[in-house]
Design a protein around this motif. Structure first.
Motif, PDB file in Angstrom:
ATOM      1  N   SER A  20      10.662 -73.098  71.565  1.00 27.99           N
ATOM      2  CA  SER A  20      11.114 -74.211  72.405  1.00 27.99           C
ATOM      3  C   SER A  20      10.749 -75.569  71.806  1.00 27.99           C
ATOM      4  CB  SER A  20      10.532 -74.096  73.810  1.00 27.99           C
ATOM      5  OG  SER A  20       9.127 -74.205  73.783  1.00 27.99           O
ATOM      6  N   GLU A  21       9.691 -75.617  71.027  1.00 27.77           N
ATOM      7  CA  GLU A  21       9.220 -76.895  70.475  1.00 27.77           C
ATOM      8  C   GLU A  21      10.088 -77.386  69.320  1.00 27.77           C
ATOM      9  OE1 GLU A  21       5.029 -76.470  69.735  1.00 27.77           O
ATOM     10  OE2 GLU A  21       4.680 -75.833  71.802  1.00 27.77           O
ATOM     11  N   VAL A  24      14.253 -77.447  71.796  1.00 28.64           N
ATOM     12  CA  VAL A  24      14.468 -78.489  72.809  1.00 28.64           C
ATOM     13  C   VAL A  24      14.620 -79.868  72.171  1.00 28.64           C
ATOM     14  CG1 VAL A  24      13.470 -79.674  74.811  1.00 28.64           C
ATOM     15  CG2 VAL A  24      13.438 -77.170  74.705  1.00 28.64           C
ATOM     16  N   PRO A  25      13.689 -80.313  71.305  1.00 32.98           N
ATOM     17  CA  PRO A  25      13.930 -81.618  70.665  1.00 32.98           C
ATOM     18  C   PRO A  25      15.228 -81.646  69.858  1.00 32.98           C
ATOM     19  CG  PRO A  25      11.640 -80.988  70.397  1.00 32.98           C
ATOM     20  CD  PRO A  25      12.360 -79.790  70.967  1.00 32.98           C
ATOM     21  N   PRO A  78       7.045 -79.582  65.244  1.00 35.29           N
ATOM     22  CA  PRO A  78       6.817 -78.588  66.293  1.00 35.29           C
ATOM     23  C   PRO A  78       5.485 -77.872  66.066  1.00 35.29           C
ATOM     24  CG  PRO A  78       8.968 -78.272  65.245  1.00 35.29           C
ATOM     25  CD  PRO A  78       8.199 -79.254  64.424  1.00 35.29           C
ATOM     26  N   VAL A 110       3.862 -81.960  68.555  1.00 36.85           N
ATOM     27  CA  VAL A 110       3.613 -81.327  69.845  1.00 36.85           C
ATOM     28  C   VAL A 110       2.743 -80.080  69.664  1.00 36.85           C
ATOM     29  CG1 VAL A 110       5.800 -80.042  69.771  1.00 36.85           C
ATOM     30  CG2 VAL A 110       4.707 -80.464  71.964  1.00 36.85           C
ATOM     31  N   CYS A 111       1.907 -79.811  70.651  1.00 36.17           N
ATOM     32  CA  CYS A 111       1.118 -78.592  70.754  1.00 36.17           C
ATOM     33  C   CYS A 111       0.120 -78.468  69.596  1.00 36.17           C
ATOM     34  CB  CYS A 111       2.050 -77.389  70.863  1.00 36.17           C
ATOM     35  SG  CYS A 111       1.268 -75.859  71.357  1.00 36.17           S
ATOM     36  N   SER A 159       2.147 -84.647  72.081  1.00 35.68           N
ATOM     37  CA  SER A 159       2.302 -84.011  73.375  1.00 35.68           C
ATOM     38  C   SER A 159       1.546 -82.688  73.376  1.00 35.68           C
ATOM     39  CB  SER A 159       3.793 -83.795  73.654  1.00 35.68           C
ATOM     40  OG  SER A 159       3.991 -83.423  74.983  1.00 35.68           O
ATOM     41  N   PRO A 162       4.658 -76.905  75.616  1.00 31.99           N
ATOM     42  CA  PRO A 162       6.102 -76.810  75.884  1.00 31.99           C
ATOM     43  C   PRO A 162       6.524 -77.380  77.241  1.00 31.99           C
ATOM     44  CG  PRO A 162       5.349 -74.807  74.833  1.00 31.99           C
ATOM     45  CD  PRO A 162       4.119 -75.633  75.128  1.00 31.99           C
ATOM     46  N   LEU A 165       7.738 -80.981  77.077  1.00 31.37           N
ATOM     47  CA  LEU A 165       8.815 -81.351  76.154  1.00 31.37           C
ATOM     48  C   LEU A 165       9.775 -82.405  76.691  1.00 31.37           C
ATOM     49  CD1 LEU A 165       9.524 -77.931  74.442  1.00 31.37           C
ATOM     50  CD2 LEU A 165       8.627 -79.996  73.360  1.00 31.37           C
ATOM     51  N   PHE A 168       8.083 -85.643  76.136  1.00 31.55           N
ATOM     52  CA  PHE A 168       7.905 -85.811  74.694  1.00 31.55           C
ATOM     53  C   PHE A 168       9.195 -86.330  74.059  1.00 31.55           C
ATOM     54  CE2 PHE A 168       7.894 -83.524  70.441  1.00 31.55           C
ATOM     55  CZ  PHE A 168       6.909 -84.297  69.831  1.00 31.55           C
ATOM     56  N   VAL A 169      10.308 -85.670  74.355  1.00 33.36           N
ATOM     57  CA  VAL A 169      11.594 -86.077  73.778  1.00 33.36           C
ATOM     58  C   VAL A 169      11.994 -87.469  74.276  1.00 33.36           C
ATOM     59  CG1 VAL A 169      14.055 -85.535  73.610  1.00 33.36           C
ATOM     60  CG2 VAL A 169      12.358 -83.703  73.396  1.00 33.36           C
TER      61      VAL A 169
END
Length: 186
Positions: A20-21, A24-25, A78, A110-111, A159, A162, A165, A168-169
């Motif tokens: 997803s990381e 999604v972006p 990601p 992220v993450c 961020s 998930p 997100l 984040f985006v």
């Protein structure tokens, strides 16, 4: 979402990225009008990790050898445990991230992605967030860790997980629209 027409964003990943990381972006930044390239050390496809097993392969648009920060407005990193840990050992990947930062361009992680901000020296003196288990690593690297959904420090966007997100985006889009950032040495 805001119009990113004419903007080009690089997502740097390798096998083991959290599905997803990247997905999604990639989808949301394209929906906002940006051109988005998935870049990896290897050509072909890279396979994501989804919760407890391998996820869906993603097509690699360009390899590390084919890109330069000068051609992009932002880099997205990601997480997933395997992806950033593997990229930390790749000098070309670290050099590319440093190039984005040195040019005042958006660097978003992220993450577990903020691990890469440690190895590039970007973490030192910056407000950042991450997956909670990276907190001590970031503090040891001189970061000012905050337990928040999204933290931004002069164009460096981080961020936690998930679930964060969408925020984040949205922050990446806002920062890309603002443009280059002046950065003081940490």
């Amino acid at each position: 979402m805001s119009n990113l027409a004419g903007k080009t964003i690089l997502i740097l990943a390798t096998h083991g990225f959290e599905q997803s990381e990247l997905d999604v972006p990639h989808a949301e930044l394209k929906k906002a009008g940006a051109t988005v390239h998935v870049v990896a050390p290897e050509a072909g496809e890279i396979k994501g990790w989804k919760h407890t097993d391998w996820g869906t392969p993603v097509k690699v648009d360009k390899t590390l050898d084919q890109v330069s920060a000068k051609d992009y407005d932002a880099i997205v990193l990601p997480g997933g445990q395997m992806n950033p840990d593997t990229l930390r050992g790749n000098d070309k990947a670290l050099a590319l991230i440093k190039e984005f930062f040195a040019q005042g361009k958006i660097v978003a992680a992220v993450c577990h992605g903020p691990w890469l901000l440690i190895d590039t020296g970007i973490a030192k003196g910056r407000k950042l967030t991450s997956w909670p288990t990276l907190k001590q690593d970031l503090l040891n690297a001189g970061a000012l860790w905050e337990d928040r959904e999204v933290v931004t420090d002069k164009g460096v966007v981080t961020s936690r997980k998930p679930d964060d997100l969408p925020a984040f985006v949205a922050k990446i889009i806002e920062e890309v629209r603002e443009g280059r950032h002046e950065r003081r040495a940490a």
